[in-house]
Write an enzyme that holds these catalytic residues in place. Structure first.
Site, PDB file in Angstrom:
ATOM      1  N   PRO A  94       0.887  -1.337  -0.040  1.00 50.34           N
ATOM      2  CA  PRO A  94       0.061   0.018  -0.005  1.00 50.34           C
ATOM      3  C   PRO A  94       0.897   1.385   0.217  1.00 50.34           C
ATOM      4  O   PRO A  94       1.732   1.292   0.417  1.00 50.34           O
ATOM      5  CB  PRO A  94      -0.787   0.012   1.321  1.00 50.34           C
ATOM      6  CG  PRO A  94       0.002  -0.821   2.312  1.00 50.34           C
ATOM      7  CD  PRO A  94       0.714  -1.940   1.435  1.00 50.34           C
ATOM      8  N   CYS A  95       0.009   2.674  -0.442  1.00 52.24           N
ATOM      9  CA  CYS A  95       0.834   3.665  -0.320  1.00 52.24           C
ATOM     10  C   CYS A  95       0.669   4.061   1.046  1.00 52.24           C
ATOM     11  O   CYS A  95      -0.473   4.198   1.551  1.00 52.24           O
ATOM     12  CB  CYS A  95       0.129   4.531  -1.417  1.00 52.24           C
ATOM     13  SG  CYS A  95       0.790   6.405  -1.351  1.00 52.24           S
ATOM     14  N   GLN A  96       1.692   4.444   1.819  1.00 56.09           N
ATOM     15  CA  GLN A  96       1.745   4.806   3.274  1.00 56.09           C
ATOM     16  C   GLN A  96       2.654   5.971   3.372  1.00 56.09           C
ATOM     17  O   GLN A  96       2.840   6.689   2.552  1.00 56.09           O
ATOM     18  CB  GLN A  96       2.072   3.553   3.808  1.00 56.09           C
ATOM     19  CG  GLN A  96       1.176   2.593   3.749  1.00 56.09           C
ATOM     20  CD  GLN A  96       1.877   1.403   4.579  1.00 56.09           C
ATOM     21  OE1 GLN A  96       2.807   0.576   4.439  1.00 56.09           O
ATOM     22  NE2 GLN A  96       1.089   1.044   5.922  1.00 56.09           N
TER      23      GLN A  96
END
Length: 449
Positions: A94-96
């Site tokens: 995921p984009c975090q």
């Protein structure tokens, strides 16, 4: 070079299916072209690890170098030195928030936010030093965070640069290259400085890497663009400095070598896509269960051609708001903010019924539920309105039919809950894109020692 793979955040095995051109479940019994030596799949907070169970049901288990099964624990707690050696590291994550800070006095290294999966990938890279890396992320990665555009991707590139890698990236919409879903994702290909491929690409002008000679250019052709439109930036070797100060307007294609970034907006050479109608089940080959059909009272609360609702004066009855017509239609309704201020909330309409002659919209983890983003379609045989079946969601992502039907959990094969089947497909990648990349990956690996 041996085609050995480590698959992180493996889900139900999208990368493995793509690399080995798996088109039906029976293909998992055949020898694999790419040997997955270890994988990791762990869903935090879940008692039943369904995705892991699906992966094991199809491919069997993988043991670490100590002979232990560590595939279903938090990757942050895995001793990276026990991961088997491999030449290709793959993973979708995921984009975090990738911001970092300097370690406390007397400690070593940098501190990233706890639970951010990129740092586990970085740890694997630093420990195992894989020659090649292929990663997938959401398209917004290139622009995040909104207050410091491009910082997160800049931190990733800085980590890879620090460890001796060049990087190519491309935002791919699967439908633009002929596939059955309008799904935009960022793909990242990195190669280490001791590979033949690195040395070869280091002699190619950045424009040509992006336009015609690079990994993504060979796999997914582009329309010609002007070299003068390429944006450039320099990355610091100090990752904390990048986290604190770097900002850049990344475009959908790019290349990074020796800390120098080149990025440009590109246009794909389009292919006519597979459509939603092409992949829908029909009763001639497999019956669609009646439970997927939607009763008319659940579809509409008023005339079928009504696409807007206005509740600024009076709220509609609960029964009306629990229809697909209301959910997918345009809305105006009064809402009250936390401070007591009243305002009008509004949203536009979306197509209620997904047409057969275009690819599917981006599928989310909420697919199959009563949700604005859920697909509803007209059945090919009965012409009645219904939800997608789990098999159709698997086809949208390019998996074999019934891929998520069975799982290996606690020593036995059990059916995956249907809601979880939809969730797993919403989380997956488009297998067809990996199949297309594999052709170029094989050429690259065949040219290595």
């Amino acid at each position: 070079m041996k085609k050995t793979v480590c698959e992180l955040f493996a889900g139900v095995g999208g990368f493995r299916c793509g690399l080995n051109s798996i088109s039906k479940i029976e293909d998992t019994k055949k020898p694999e072209k790419w040997d997955t030596v270890w994988f990791s799949q762990w869903e935090p907070g879940k008692k039943s690890q369904w995705a892991h169970g699906c992966y094991v049901d199809k491919f069997g288990q993988s043991l670490d170098k100590n002979g232990n099964d560590t595939t279903n624990i938090d990757i942050a707690h895995v001793d990276k030195s026990t991961i088997p050696d491999h030449n290709l590291l793959v993973g979708g994550f995921p984009c975090q928030d990738y911001s970092v800070a300097r370690a406390l006095k007397g400690e070593k290294g940098i501190h990233g936010k706890k639970g951010v999966l990129w740092w586990s990938i970085k740890d694997v890279i630093e420990e195992k030093k894989p020659p090649f890396i292929l990663l997938e992320n959401v398209d917004r990665l290139l622009k995040s965070p909104s207050k410091q555009r491009g910082r997160d991707f800049g931190v990733m590139l800085a980590c890879l640069n620090f460890n001796g890698y060049s990087v190519e990236w491309r935002v791919l919409n699967a439908a633009e290259y002929g596939y059955q879903q309008r799904r935009r994702r960022t793909y990242i290909f990195a190669y280490r400085e001791n590979t033949n491929y690195y040395k070869k690409m280091n002699k190619v002008e950045p424009y040509n890497v992006i336009q015609s000679e690079g990994f993504f250019a060979k796999s997914f052709p582009l329309e010609t663009f002007e070299e003068k439109k390429i944006k450039e930036a320099d990355l610091s070797l100090d990752i904390v400095d990048v986290s604190d100060n770097f900002s850049f307007d990344f475009e959908n294609s790019g290349y990074m070598v020796d800390g120098k970034i080149y990025s440009v907006k590109t246009t794909p050479v389009y292919k006519d896509p597979i459509t939603l109608g092409d992949i829908l089940q029909d009763n001639r080959t497999s019956l669609v269960d009646s439970k997927y059909y939607i009763d008319k009272e659940k579809l509409y609360y008023t005339y079928e051609d009504i696409t807007h609702s206005d509740e600024t004066k009076e709220e509609l009855p609960k029964e009306s708001r629990q229809t697909w017509q209301y959910l997918k239609g345009a809305k105006k309704k009064l809402r009250t903010a936390a401070n007591g201020h009243q305002y009008v909330f509004s949203e536009g309409p979306i197509s209620m019924i997904d047409e057969w002659d275009v690819p599917a919209r981006t599928m989310l983890t909420s697919e199959g539920s009563f949700n604005r983003s859920t697909h509803i379609v007209r059945d090919k045989m009965t012409k009645q309105i219904r939800l997608l079946t789990p098999i159709e969601t698997e086809r949208i992502q390019g998996f074999p039919d019934d891929w998520t039907k069975d799982c290996f959990i606690d020593g036995e094969v059990v059916p995956m809950p249907e809601r979880t089947r939809y969730f797993c497909m919403g989380n997956a990648l488009v297998v067809d894109l990996i199949k297309q990349m594999e052709k170029q990956l094989s050429k690259i690996f065949n040219s290595e020692k």
